[in-house]
Design a protein around this motif. Sequence first.
Motif, PDB file in Angstrom:
ATOM      1  N   VAL A 205      16.146  76.336  41.029  1.00  0.00           N
ATOM      2  CA  VAL A 205      17.383  76.694  41.413  1.00  0.00           C
ATOM      3  C   VAL A 205      17.168  76.948  43.025  1.00  0.00           C
ATOM      4  O   VAL A 205      18.026  76.393  43.823  1.00  0.00           O
ATOM      5  N   PHE A 206      15.919  76.963  43.598  1.00  0.00           N
ATOM      6  CA  PHE A 206      15.713  77.110  44.882  1.00  0.00           C
ATOM      7  C   PHE A 206      15.952  75.837  45.556  1.00  0.00           C
ATOM      8  O   PHE A 206      16.178  75.808  46.999  1.00  0.00           O
ATOM      9  N   ASN A 207      15.562  74.615  44.702  1.00  0.00           N
ATOM     10  CA  ASN A 207      15.567  73.559  45.306  1.00  0.00           C
ATOM     11  C   ASN A 207      17.331  73.377  45.788  1.00  0.00           C
ATOM     12  O   ASN A 207      17.604  72.450  46.777  1.00  0.00           O
ATOM     13  N   LYS A 208      18.149  73.807  44.848  1.00  0.00           N
ATOM     14  CA  LYS A 208      19.564  73.694  45.030  1.00  0.00           C
ATOM     15  C   LYS A 208      20.125  74.566  46.185  1.00  0.00           C
ATOM     16  O   LYS A 208      21.120  74.053  46.889  1.00  0.00           O
ATOM     17  N   LEU A 209      19.502  75.734  46.192  1.00  0.00           N
ATOM     18  CA  LEU A 209      19.725  76.512  47.444  1.00  0.00           C
ATOM     19  C   LEU A 209      19.004  76.179  48.551  1.00  0.00           C
ATOM     20  O   LEU A 209      18.923  77.112  49.651  1.00  0.00           O
ATOM     21  N   SER A 210      18.395  75.087  48.586  1.00  0.00           N
ATOM     22  CA  SER A 210      17.486  74.681  49.765  1.00  0.00           C
ATOM     23  C   SER A 210      16.446  75.888  50.133  1.00  0.00           C
ATOM     24  O   SER A 210      16.323  76.515  51.265  1.00  0.00           O
TER      25      SER A 210
ATOM     26  N   VAL B   2      26.607  81.958  46.948  1.00  0.00           N
ATOM     27  CA  VAL B   2      26.155  81.783  45.976  1.00  0.00           C
ATOM     28  C   VAL B   2      24.670  82.125  45.751  1.00  0.00           C
ATOM     29  O   VAL B   2      23.877  82.129  46.712  1.00  0.00           O
ATOM     30  N   ARG B   3      24.262  82.743  44.777  1.00  0.00           N
ATOM     31  CA  ARG B   3      22.718  83.094  44.216  1.00  0.00           C
ATOM     32  C   ARG B   3      22.204  82.657  43.000  1.00  0.00           C
ATOM     33  O   ARG B   3      23.317  82.194  42.342  1.00  0.00           O
ATOM     34  N   GLY B   4      20.951  82.986  42.948  1.00  0.00           N
ATOM     35  CA  GLY B   4      20.594  82.509  41.503  1.00  0.00           C
ATOM     36  C   GLY B   4      20.744  83.236  40.490  1.00  0.00           C
ATOM     37  O   GLY B   4      21.484  84.486  40.800  1.00  0.00           O
ATOM     38  N   GLY B   5      20.695  82.898  39.366  1.00  0.00           N
ATOM     39  CA  GLY B   5      20.908  83.941  38.104  1.00  0.00           C
ATOM     40  C   GLY B   5      21.870  82.882  37.001  1.00  0.00           C
ATOM     41  O   GLY B   5      22.800  82.695  37.346  1.00  0.00           O
ATOM     42  N   ARG B   6      21.002  82.405  36.048  1.00  0.00           N
ATOM     43  CA  ARG B   6      21.858  81.389  35.398  1.00  0.00           C
ATOM     44  C   ARG B   6      22.691  82.154  34.113  1.00  0.00           C
ATOM     45  O   ARG B   6      22.170  83.424  33.744  1.00  0.00           O
ATOM     46  N   ALA B   7      23.498  81.465  33.542  1.00  0.00           N
ATOM     47  CA  ALA B   7      24.097  81.937  32.135  1.00  0.00           C
ATOM     48  C   ALA B   7      23.320  81.265  31.034  1.00  0.00           C
ATOM     49  O   ALA B   7      23.285  80.038  31.020  1.00  0.00           O
TER      50      ALA B   7
ATOM     51  N   LYS C 112      32.981  75.057  40.356  1.00  0.00           N
ATOM     52  CA  LYS C 112      32.276  73.962  41.037  1.00  0.00           C
ATOM     53  C   LYS C 112      32.263  74.132  42.491  1.00  0.00           C
ATOM     54  O   LYS C 112      33.336  74.195  43.179  1.00  0.00           O
ATOM     55  N   VAL C 113      31.122  74.361  43.181  1.00  0.00           N
ATOM     56  CA  VAL C 113      30.835  74.783  44.337  1.00  0.00           C
ATOM     57  C   VAL C 113      30.112  73.769  45.061  1.00  0.00           C
ATOM     58  O   VAL C 113      29.228  73.014  44.461  1.00  0.00           O
ATOM     59  N   THR C 114      30.361  73.395  46.407  1.00  0.00           N
ATOM     60  CA  THR C 114      29.812  72.631  47.365  1.00  0.00           C
ATOM     61  C   THR C 114      28.777  73.524  48.059  1.00  0.00           C
ATOM     62  O   THR C 114      29.658  74.224  48.980  1.00  0.00           O
ATOM     63  N   ILE C 115      27.606  73.299  48.299  1.00  0.00           N
ATOM     64  CA  ILE C 115      26.680  74.093  49.074  1.00  0.00           C
ATOM     65  C   ILE C 115      26.945  73.580  50.407  1.00  0.00           C
ATOM     66  O   ILE C 115      26.615  72.361  50.615  1.00  0.00           O
ATOM     67  N   TYR C 116      27.154  74.261  51.700  1.00  0.00           N
ATOM     68  CA  TYR C 116      27.406  73.954  52.833  1.00  0.00           C
ATOM     69  C   TYR C 116      26.324  73.214  53.495  1.00  0.00           C
ATOM     70  O   TYR C 116      26.345  71.969  53.819  1.00  0.00           O
ATOM     71  N   LYS C 117      24.782  73.562  53.335  1.00  0.00           N
ATOM     72  CA  LYS C 117      23.552  73.334  53.858  1.00  0.00           C
ATOM     73  C   LYS C 117      23.324  71.759  53.467  1.00  0.00           C
ATOM     74  O   LYS C 117      23.065  70.891  54.263  1.00  0.00           O
ATOM     75  N   ASN C 118      23.141  71.645  52.114  1.00  0.00           N
ATOM     76  CA  ASN C 118      22.776  70.381  51.716  1.00  0.00           C
ATOM     77  C   ASN C 118      23.621  69.424  50.870  1.00  0.00           C
ATOM     78  O   ASN C 118      23.440  68.568  50.352  1.00  0.00           O
ATOM     79  N   ILE C 119      24.930  69.805  51.110  1.00  0.00           N
ATOM     80  CA  ILE C 119      26.040  69.116  50.354  1.00  0.00           C
ATOM     81  C   ILE C 119      25.841  68.888  49.025  1.00  0.00           C
ATOM     82  O   ILE C 119      26.102  67.860  48.438  1.00  0.00           O
ATOM     83  N   LYS C 120      25.306  69.714  48.265  1.00  0.00           N
ATOM     84  CA  LYS C 120      24.972  69.501  46.694  1.00  0.00           C
ATOM     85  C   LYS C 120      26.115  70.246  45.903  1.00  0.00           C
ATOM     86  O   LYS C 120      26.542  71.317  46.253  1.00  0.00           O
TER      87      LYS C 120
END
Length: 138
Positions: free
Chosen positions: A19-24, A82-87, A53-61
């Motif tokens: 998850v941290f990779n997705k949130l850089s 957006v924060r971590g925490g999976r369903a 479905k969300v686009t992260i600003y920093k890394n455009i994922k």
Amino acid sequence: MYFHLRNRLKQKPFIKTRVFNKLSLAPHRKGLVLRVVIITPKKPNSALRHVAKVTIYKNIKRIFGRIPGIGYLPVKFNRVLVRGGRANDLPSVRLTLVRNIYDFSPLSMRKRRRSIYGVSRPSGFTKHKRRRYRHLHM
């Protein structure tokens, strides 16, 4: 022998996708909602779960984030945090949206678990009166 070592050096190192990779490498990130989808969970559970479905600003994922609570859903092009925490029962949903920040409104009239749903403490609301001091609270 050398042939084996040479192939080993050519291989790329194995990196876990987390998850941290997705949130850089940050606990929270700002994102932009592209669309809101309704997903059904995996086998033993049955429900209709709202996911954005969300686009992260920093890394455009582009990733899927769970929408907590009942009620207002974010619309297209809303800014969200957006924060971590999976369903657990939703495949490919590893992040959660945070309420009451940017364009994502809080839930009204929540008394418990207020911090999760972005509700401020109501006036005159005390969570717990200690038994020893209850004669002071009249």
